[in-house]
Design an enzyme around this catalytic site. Structure first.
Site, PDB file in Angstrom:
ATOM      1  N   ASP A  43       0.867  -1.170   0.000  1.00 13.91           N
ATOM      2  CA  ASP A  43       0.000   0.000   0.000  1.00 13.91           C
ATOM      3  C   ASP A  43       0.911   1.230   0.000  1.00 13.91           C
ATOM      4  OD1 ASP A  43       0.906   0.187   2.608  1.00 13.91           O
ATOM      5  OD2 ASP A  43      -1.063   0.209   3.544  1.00 13.91           O
ATOM      6  N   HIS A  44       0.305   2.422   0.156  1.00 14.77           N
ATOM      7  CA  HIS A  44       1.087   3.661   0.136  1.00 14.77           C
ATOM      8  C   HIS A  44       2.096   3.712   1.286  1.00 14.77           C
ATOM      9  CE1 HIS A  44      -2.320   4.118   2.793  1.00 14.77           C
ATOM     10  NE2 HIS A  44      -1.658   5.076   3.431  1.00 14.77           N
ATOM     11  N   CYS A  92       3.035  -3.460   4.075  1.00 13.50           N
ATOM     12  CA  CYS A  92       2.205  -2.305   4.450  1.00 13.50           C
ATOM     13  C   CYS A  92       2.898  -1.669   5.654  1.00 13.50           C
ATOM     14  CB  CYS A  92       0.758  -2.720   4.723  1.00 13.50           C
ATOM     15  SG  CYS A  92       0.502  -3.843   6.112  1.00 13.50           S
ATOM     16  N   HIS A 130       8.138 -25.195   7.827  1.00 10.73           N
ATOM     17  CA  HIS A 130       7.083 -25.892   8.585  1.00 10.73           C
ATOM     18  C   HIS A 130       5.667 -25.531   8.158  1.00 10.73           C
ATOM     19  CE1 HIS A 130       9.720 -27.088  12.318  1.00 10.73           C
ATOM     20  NE2 HIS A 130      10.256 -27.449  11.148  1.00 10.73           N
ATOM     21  N   ARG A 137       5.567 -34.579   8.278  1.00  9.24           N
ATOM     22  CA  ARG A 137       4.574 -34.322   9.338  1.00  9.24           C
ATOM     23  C   ARG A 137       4.030 -32.891   9.245  1.00  9.24           C
ATOM     24  NH1 ARG A 137       9.504 -33.575  11.592  1.00  9.24           N
ATOM     25  NH2 ARG A 137       9.795 -31.972  13.193  1.00  9.24           N
ATOM     26  N   HIS A 138       4.830 -32.004   8.686  1.00 14.69           N
ATOM     27  CA  HIS A 138       4.368 -30.615   8.565  1.00 14.69           C
ATOM     28  C   HIS A 138       3.272 -30.500   7.510  1.00 14.69           C
ATOM     29  CE1 HIS A 138       7.508 -29.586  11.280  1.00 14.69           C
ATOM     30  NE2 HIS A 138       8.417 -30.132  10.483  1.00 14.69           N
ATOM     31  N   THR A 152       2.615  -2.190   8.907  1.00 17.24           N
ATOM     32  CA  THR A 152       3.062  -3.199   9.882  1.00 17.24           C
ATOM     33  C   THR A 152       3.216  -4.597   9.281  1.00 17.24           C
ATOM     34  OG1 THR A 152       0.762  -3.676  10.379  1.00 17.24           O
ATOM     35  CG2 THR A 152       1.853  -2.036  11.787  1.00 17.24           C
ATOM     36  N   GLY A 153       2.629  -4.815   8.121  1.00 18.51           N
ATOM     37  CA  GLY A 153       2.562  -6.162   7.534  1.00 18.51           C
ATOM     38  C   GLY A 153       1.330  -6.916   8.028  1.00 18.51           C
ATOM     39  N   ILE A 154       0.718  -6.404   9.087  1.00 19.70           N
ATOM     40  CA  ILE A 154      -0.373  -7.158   9.728  1.00 19.70           C
ATOM     41  C   ILE A 154      -1.674  -7.098   8.924  1.00 19.70           C
ATOM     42  CG2 ILE A 154      -1.812  -7.351  11.788  1.00 19.70           C
ATOM     43  CD1 ILE A 154       0.627  -6.294  13.411  1.00 19.70           C
ATOM     44  N   GLY A 155      -2.051  -5.901   8.501  1.00 20.44           N
ATOM     45  CA  GLY A 155      -3.292  -5.776   7.721  1.00 20.44           C
ATOM     46  C   GLY A 155      -3.211  -6.602   6.444  1.00 20.44           C
ATOM     47  N   MET A 156      -2.065  -6.537   5.781  1.00 21.68           N
ATOM     48  CA  MET A 156      -1.865  -7.321   4.554  1.00 21.68           C
ATOM     49  C   MET A 156      -2.012  -8.811   4.845  1.00 21.68           C
ATOM     50  SD  MET A 156      -1.353  -5.796   1.663  1.00 21.68           S
ATOM     51  CE  MET A 156      -0.555  -4.479   0.734  1.00 21.68           C
TER      52      MET A 156
HETATM   53  C1  RB5 Z   1      -1.951   2.474   6.650  1.00 24.02           C
HETATM   54  O1  RB5 Z   1      -1.962   3.641   7.387  1.00 24.02           O
HETATM   55  C2  RB5 Z   1      -1.765   1.267   7.561  1.00 24.02           C
HETATM   56  O2  RB5 Z   1      -2.904   1.107   8.350  1.00 24.02           O
HETATM   57  C3  RB5 Z   1      -1.478   0.037   6.764  1.00 24.02           C
HETATM   58  O3  RB5 Z   1      -0.336   0.240   5.994  1.00 24.02           O
HETATM   59  C4  RB5 Z   1      -1.180  -1.240   7.547  1.00 24.02           C
HETATM   60  O4  RB5 Z   1      -0.180  -1.027   8.496  1.00 24.02           O
HETATM   61  C5  RB5 Z   1      -2.323  -1.966   8.083  1.00 24.02           C
HETATM   62  O5  RB5 Z   1      -2.184  -2.995   8.739  1.00 24.02           O
END
Ligand code: RB5
Length: 148
Positions: free
Chosen positions: A10-11, A67, A100, A134-135, A69-73
């Site tokens: 993302d941006h 992104c 694994h 097993r994995h 944090t990488g978490i939303g993605m």
């Molecule tokens: C964008 O501001 C931010 O929310 C996105 O890049 C990402 O970190 C979401 O998990």
């Protein structure tokens, strides 16, 4: 022949994606960039979906989503059928999520790790093969959740 890897951001992680692509150019890793292509604010699920669709259409086997944090993605990618996305901020996790978990999408955050570490994590993720055995039993078990 090895397929090119898929990459998207993302941006908030456009800069990190560019660093990764520069690194891949230097080390000879082919990739397809599924966007975003400018710094205009956008919605990361749209790009996660584009990349996961490309994997499911067989254009790419492995992908990298970045992104803030990488978490939303990773959350968005893990809602797509056939996708096993893992957020990694260290090289050990990157190696073991291939060995694994047979992760097919690596997620990283521009706001959480630097570009040097991100490139190392990507290199290890791309160079490591799934161990199977097993994995595979365990991966098959959780992939079956998709059909419930
Ligand atoms: C964008 O501001 C931010 O929310 C996105 O890049 C990402 O970190 C979401 O998990």
């Amino acid at each position: 022949m090895k397929k090119p890897i898929a990459i998207a951001s993302d941006h908030a992680a456009l800069k990190l994606k560019k660093e990764l692509m520069k690194h891949f150019d230097e080390v000879g890793v082919e990739y397809i960039d599924y966007g975003t292509y400018d710094e205009k604010s956008c919605h990361y699920p749209e790009y996660a979906k584009k990349l996961c669709d490309a994997i499911n259409e067989g254009k790419n086997d492995l992908g990298i989503l970045v992104c803030g944090t990488g978490i939303g993605m990773s959350m968005a990618a893990n809602k797509c059928k056939g996708i096993r996305a893992a957020v990694c901020s260290d090289t050990f996790s990157a190696r073991f999520t291939r060995l694994h978990n047979d992760a097919n999408v690596l997620c990283m955050g521009e706001r959480t790790i630097g570009p040097g570490l991100a490139c190392d994590i990507a290199d290890i993720f791309l160079a490591t093969e799934f161990e199977g055995g097993r994995h595979k039993t365990r991966v098959d078990m959780f992939m079956a959740f998709e059909n419930e």
